[in-house]
Design a protein around this motif. Structure first.
Motif, PDB file in Angstrom:
ATOM      1  N   ILE A   1       0.868  -1.180   0.000  1.00  0.00           N
ATOM      2  CA  ILE A   1       0.000   0.000   0.000  1.00  0.00           C
ATOM      3  C   ILE A   1       0.906   1.232   0.000  1.00  0.00           C
ATOM      4  CG2 ILE A   1      -1.908   1.204   1.123  1.00  0.00           C
ATOM      5  CD1 ILE A   1      -2.649  -1.621   0.186  1.00  0.00           C
ATOM      6  N   ARG A   2       1.119   1.804  -1.178  1.00  0.00           N
ATOM      7  CA  ARG A   2       2.090   2.894  -1.335  1.00  0.00           C
ATOM      8  C   ARG A   2       1.734   4.143  -0.541  1.00  0.00           C
ATOM      9  NH1 ARG A   2       2.170   3.160  -7.373  1.00  0.00           N
ATOM     10  NH2 ARG A   2       2.282   5.366  -6.929  1.00  0.00           N
ATOM     11  N   HIS A   3       0.467   4.533  -0.529  1.00  0.00           N
ATOM     12  CA  HIS A   3       0.111   5.778   0.155  1.00  0.00           C
ATOM     13  C   HIS A   3       0.267   5.681   1.676  1.00  0.00           C
ATOM     14  CE1 HIS A   3      -3.824   3.722   0.213  1.00  0.00           C
ATOM     15  NE2 HIS A   3      -4.063   4.427   1.296  1.00  0.00           N
ATOM     16  N   ARG A   4       0.312   4.465   2.208  1.00  0.00           N
ATOM     17  CA  ARG A   4       0.545   4.273   3.643  1.00  0.00           C
ATOM     18  C   ARG A   4       1.998   3.940   3.961  1.00  0.00           C
ATOM     19  NH1 ARG A   4      -4.650   0.750   5.659  1.00  0.00           N
ATOM     20  NH2 ARG A   4      -6.186   2.378   5.277  1.00  0.00           N
ATOM     21  N   HIS A   5       2.807   3.707   2.921  1.00  0.00           N
ATOM     22  CA  HIS A   5       4.200   3.282   3.087  1.00  0.00           C
ATOM     23  C   HIS A   5       4.282   2.003   3.913  1.00  0.00           C
ATOM     24  CE1 HIS A   5       6.021   7.513   2.240  1.00  0.00           C
ATOM     25  NE2 HIS A   5       5.290   7.058   1.247  1.00  0.00           N
ATOM     26  N   ARG A   6       3.405   1.051   3.560  1.00  0.00           N
ATOM     27  CA  ARG A   6       3.356  -0.211   4.284  1.00  0.00           C
ATOM     28  C   ARG A   6       3.273  -1.390   3.320  1.00  0.00           C
ATOM     29  NH1 ARG A   6       4.906   2.488   7.672  1.00  0.00           N
ATOM     30  NH2 ARG A   6       4.260   2.719   9.821  1.00  0.00           N
ATOM     31  N   VAL A   7       3.866  -2.503   3.767  1.00  0.00           N
ATOM     32  CA  VAL A   7       3.713  -3.786   3.105  1.00  0.00           C
ATOM     33  C   VAL A   7       3.061  -4.688   4.147  1.00  0.00           C
ATOM     34  CG1 VAL A   7       4.883  -5.737   2.023  1.00  0.00           C
ATOM     35  CG2 VAL A   7       5.757  -3.418   1.661  1.00  0.00           C
ATOM     36  N   TYR A   8       1.875  -5.194   3.824  1.00  0.00           N
ATOM     37  CA  TYR A   8       1.116  -5.999   4.772  1.00  0.00           C
ATOM     38  C   TYR A   8       1.301  -7.490   4.467  1.00  0.00           C
ATOM     39  CZ  TYR A   8      -1.070  -1.670   6.158  1.00  0.00           C
ATOM     40  OH  TYR A   8      -1.288  -0.394   6.624  1.00  0.00           O
ATOM     41  N   LEU A   9       1.794  -8.225   5.448  1.00  0.00           N
ATOM     42  CA  LEU A   9       1.977  -9.669   5.344  1.00  0.00           C
ATOM     43  C   LEU A   9       0.639 -10.336   5.638  1.00  0.00           C
ATOM     44  CD1 LEU A   9       3.785 -12.175   5.052  1.00  0.00           C
ATOM     45  CD2 LEU A   9       4.301 -11.946   7.492  1.00  0.00           C
ATOM     46  N   LYS A  10       0.151 -11.131   4.689  1.00  0.00           N
ATOM     47  CA  LYS A  10      -1.159 -11.765   4.818  1.00  0.00           C
ATOM     48  C   LYS A  10      -1.090 -13.244   5.198  1.00  0.00           C
ATOM     49  CE  LYS A  10      -3.543  -8.195   3.313  1.00  0.00           C
ATOM     50  NZ  LYS A  10      -4.660  -7.602   4.016  1.00  0.00           N
ATOM     51  N   ARG A  11      -0.074 -13.961   4.638  1.00  0.00           N
ATOM     52  CA  ARG A  11       0.026 -15.400   4.878  1.00  0.00           C
ATOM     53  C   ARG A  11       1.444 -15.866   4.612  1.00  0.00           C
ATOM     54  NH1 ARG A  11      -3.521 -20.175   1.958  1.00  0.00           N
ATOM     55  NH2 ARG A  11      -2.351 -21.861   2.877  1.00  0.00           N
ATOM     56  N   VAL A  12       1.853 -16.945   5.306  1.00  0.00           N
ATOM     57  CA  VAL A  12       3.176 -17.534   5.133  1.00  0.00           C
ATOM     58  C   VAL A  12       3.029 -19.046   5.028  1.00  0.00           C
ATOM     59  CG1 VAL A  12       5.451 -17.892   6.169  1.00  0.00           C
ATOM     60  CG2 VAL A  12       4.258 -15.730   6.535  1.00  0.00           C
ATOM     61  N   ASN A  13       3.716 -19.634   4.058  1.00  0.00           N
ATOM     62  CA  ASN A  13       3.857 -21.086   3.962  1.00  0.00           C
ATOM     63  C   ASN A  13       5.336 -21.405   4.005  1.00  0.00           C
ATOM     64  OD1 ASN A  13       1.117 -21.429   3.672  1.00  0.00           O
ATOM     65  ND2 ASN A  13       1.240 -22.425   1.683  1.00  0.00           N
ATOM     66  N   LEU A  14       5.723 -22.324   4.878  1.00  0.00           N
ATOM     67  CA  LEU A  14       7.123 -22.753   4.970  1.00  0.00           C
ATOM     68  C   LEU A  14       7.320 -24.027   4.187  1.00  0.00           C
ATOM     69  CD1 LEU A  14       7.675 -22.069   8.742  1.00  0.00           C
ATOM     70  CD2 LEU A  14       8.519 -20.724   6.841  1.00  0.00           C
TER      71      LEU A  14
END
Length: 96
Positions: free
Chosen positions: A83-96
């Protein structure tokens, strides 16, 4: 790439966060796996702060800039949203 961790901004004011929460996304993942995820997310934040998508190149030419993205290597796969306007990268899910 430097080890910053969740919600710690880089020099350009960008950071990453788990969405909806750290418990929801990472749960009871082992500390070494959480450190691996943190390192990957720090790298994705650094790229996003420069306007670079690791797969396609420029974030500025993306026709769907807020879409769900994936990143994978031989150790894990993450789903995230930039989300560029918030200067954030949101982690939604992880698979190992």
């Amino acid at each position: 790439m430097t080890g910053r961790g969740e919600a710690v901004e880089n020099e350009q004011g960008w950071a990453w966060e788990c969405d909806p929460s750290r418990i929801w996304v990472l749960g009871e993942m082992a500390d070494e796996h959480q450190a691996l995820v943190s390192g990957v997310m720090d790298g994705l934040v650094d790229l996003a702060s420069m306007g670079i998508d690791p797969k396609t190149g420029s974030l500025y030419e993306d026709p769907a800039p807020m879409r769900l993205r994936t990143y994978e290597d031989e150790r894990l796969m993450v789903w995230y949203q930039t989300i560029r306007h918030r200067h954030r990268v949101y982690l939604k899910r992880v698979n190992l």
